[in-house]
Design a protein around this motif. Structure first.
Motif, PDB file in Angstrom:
ATOM      1  N   ALA A   9       5.576  38.851   9.505  1.00 60.50           N
ATOM      2  CA  ALA A   9       4.374  38.625   8.742  1.00 60.50           C
ATOM      3  C   ALA A   9       3.841  40.001   8.046  1.00 60.50           C
ATOM      4  O   ALA A   9       3.510  40.096   6.949  1.00 60.50           O
ATOM      5  N   GLU A  10       4.096  41.291   8.902  1.00 56.51           N
ATOM      6  CA  GLU A  10       4.045  42.594   8.499  1.00 56.51           C
ATOM      7  C   GLU A  10       4.933  43.055   7.017  1.00 56.51           C
ATOM      8  O   GLU A  10       4.559  43.497   6.054  1.00 56.51           O
ATOM      9  N   GLY A  11       6.168  42.775   7.335  1.00 59.40           N
ATOM     10  CA  GLY A  11       7.326  43.019   6.197  1.00 59.40           C
ATOM     11  C   GLY A  11       7.041  42.315   5.213  1.00 59.40           C
ATOM     12  O   GLY A  11       7.266  42.612   4.041  1.00 59.40           O
ATOM     13  N   GLY A  12       6.948  41.027   5.019  1.00 59.59           N
ATOM     14  CA  GLY A  12       6.800  40.013   4.368  1.00 59.59           C
ATOM     15  C   GLY A  12       5.470  40.403   3.226  1.00 59.59           C
ATOM     16  O   GLY A  12       5.764  40.444   2.224  1.00 59.59           O
ATOM     17  N   ALA A  17       3.310  43.181  -1.428  1.00 53.80           N
ATOM     18  CA  ALA A  17       2.355  44.279  -2.041  1.00 53.80           C
ATOM     19  C   ALA A  17       3.432  45.311  -2.718  1.00 53.80           C
ATOM     20  O   ALA A  17       3.048  45.674  -3.966  1.00 53.80           O
ATOM     21  N   ALA A  18       4.483  45.745  -2.178  1.00 47.49           N
ATOM     22  CA  ALA A  18       5.474  46.752  -3.127  1.00 47.49           C
ATOM     23  C   ALA A  18       5.898  46.043  -4.662  1.00 47.49           C
ATOM     24  O   ALA A  18       5.957  46.701  -5.501  1.00 47.49           O
ATOM     25  N   ARG A  19       6.302  44.911  -4.323  1.00 45.79           N
ATOM     26  CA  ARG A  19       6.711  44.155  -5.538  1.00 45.79           C
ATOM     27  C   ARG A  19       5.767  44.032  -6.634  1.00 45.79           C
ATOM     28  O   ARG A  19       6.096  43.966  -7.857  1.00 45.79           O
ATOM     29  N   ALA A  29       7.346  52.042   2.084  1.00 49.00           N
ATOM     30  CA  ALA A  29       8.392  52.455   3.109  1.00 49.00           C
ATOM     31  C   ALA A  29       8.563  51.145   3.984  1.00 49.00           C
ATOM     32  O   ALA A  29       9.797  50.924   4.201  1.00 49.00           O
ATOM     33  N   THR A  30       7.339  50.564   4.452  1.00 51.52           N
ATOM     34  CA  THR A  30       7.648  49.350   5.393  1.00 51.52           C
ATOM     35  C   THR A  30       8.596  48.250   4.669  1.00 51.52           C
ATOM     36  O   THR A  30       9.141  47.686   5.166  1.00 51.52           O
ATOM     37  N   GLU A 111      27.542  42.089  -2.562  1.00 51.24           N
ATOM     38  CA  GLU A 111      27.612  40.596  -3.417  1.00 51.24           C
ATOM     39  C   GLU A 111      27.483  39.572  -2.365  1.00 51.24           C
ATOM     40  O   GLU A 111      28.458  39.669  -1.380  1.00 51.24           O
ATOM     41  N   GLY A 112      26.885  38.551  -2.896  1.00 50.79           N
ATOM     42  CA  GLY A 112      26.919  37.389  -1.703  1.00 50.79           C
ATOM     43  C   GLY A 112      25.996  37.402  -0.485  1.00 50.79           C
ATOM     44  O   GLY A 112      25.662  36.358   0.052  1.00 50.79           O
ATOM     45  N   LEU A 113      25.291  38.769  -0.333  1.00 48.68           N
ATOM     46  CA  LEU A 113      24.421  39.123   0.517  1.00 48.68           C
ATOM     47  C   LEU A 113      22.729  39.132   0.051  1.00 48.68           C
ATOM     48  O   LEU A 113      22.006  38.856   0.706  1.00 48.68           O
ATOM     49  N   LEU A 114      22.744  39.347  -1.132  1.00 49.20           N
ATOM     50  CA  LEU A 114      21.485  39.328  -1.720  1.00 49.20           C
ATOM     51  C   LEU A 114      21.464  38.196  -2.756  1.00 49.20           C
ATOM     52  O   LEU A 114      22.297  37.507  -3.194  1.00 49.20           O
ATOM     53  N   PRO A 115      20.317  37.570  -2.931  1.00 49.87           N
ATOM     54  CA  PRO A 115      18.908  38.113  -2.567  1.00 49.87           C
ATOM     55  C   PRO A 115      18.663  37.895  -1.013  1.00 49.87           C
ATOM     56  O   PRO A 115      19.318  36.772  -0.465  1.00 49.87           O
ATOM     57  N   LEU A 116      17.906  38.591  -0.373  1.00 52.96           N
ATOM     58  CA  LEU A 116      17.590  38.383   0.984  1.00 52.96           C
ATOM     59  C   LEU A 116      16.302  37.449   0.941  1.00 52.96           C
ATOM     60  O   LEU A 116      15.352  37.438   0.173  1.00 52.96           O
ATOM     61  N   ARG A 117      16.231  36.694   1.648  1.00 53.46           N
ATOM     62  CA  ARG A 117      15.020  35.646   1.820  1.00 53.46           C
ATOM     63  C   ARG A 117      13.942  36.012   2.886  1.00 53.46           C
ATOM     64  O   ARG A 117      14.517  36.422   4.020  1.00 53.46           O
ATOM     65  N   PHE A 118      12.733  36.345   2.476  1.00 53.96           N
ATOM     66  CA  PHE A 118      11.903  36.941   3.542  1.00 53.96           C
ATOM     67  C   PHE A 118      10.604  35.958   3.455  1.00 53.96           C
ATOM     68  O   PHE A 118      10.298  35.404   2.505  1.00 53.96           O
TER      69      PHE A 118
END
Length: 118
Positions: A9-12, A17-19, A29-30, A111-118
Motif C-alpha cells: 500500500a505504501e509503495g504503490g 505520486a512519483a509518476r 526514494a520510496t 527485458e521480459g521482466l519489465l514492466p512491473l505490476r504494482f
C-alpha cells in the motif's frame, strides 16, 4: 541485516505520486526502492546488480553468483528512467538505445521482466 520491506500500500502510493510528477524527494526514494524490491522478489538471484543512485540497488536474476568487487553484470539508471521502465512507460530497448540505461555484462538485461505490476 535485511532491509525493511516496503508494504504494498505504501509503495504503490509512492509510485503513483512519483509518476504524477513533483513528488517530494522522500516519496520518489520510496517509489524507487519499492520497485527495486518488487524486481528482486520477482527475479531472485545474484547475477545482475540494478542500481538507481542515489536511492538504492538490488541484486537479482538467477545464475552465477558474484561475491566480491564490482559485479560483472550491472544496470544503472536515474530515478525518473527507472520509474518509467518499471511502469511500462519506457521500453527496455528504448532506454538502452537512448543512453538513459547503462547496462554492462552479458546478462545485464531486464527485458521480459519489465514492466512491473504494482
Amino acid at each position: 541485516m535485511a532491509r525493511a520491506k516496503i508494504p504494498d500500500a505504501e509503495g504503490g502510493a509512492a509510485v503513483r505520486a512519483a509518476r504524477a510528477g513533483d513528488a517530494p524527494r522522500d516519496t520518489t526514494a520510496t517509489a524507487v526502492r519499492y520497485l527495486l524490491q518488487l524486481l528482486a522478489e520477482r527475479a531472485p538471484g545474484n547475477t545482475v546488480e540494478v542500481r538507481v543512485p542515489p536511492f538504492g540497488a538490488v541484486q537479482c536474476i538467477p545464475g552465477p553468483r558474484h561475491t566480491r568487487g564490482t559485479p560483472p553484470n550491472v544496470i544503472e539508471t536515474d530515478p525518473a528512467t527507472w520509474l518509467a521502465l518499471a511502469a511500462g512507460d519506457l521500453s527496455w530497448d528504448d532506454g538502452v538505445a537512448s543512453g538513459a540505461v547503462h547496462a554492462s555484462g552479458q546478462r545485464a538485461s531486464l527485458e521480459g521482466l519489465l514492466p512491473l505490476r504494482f
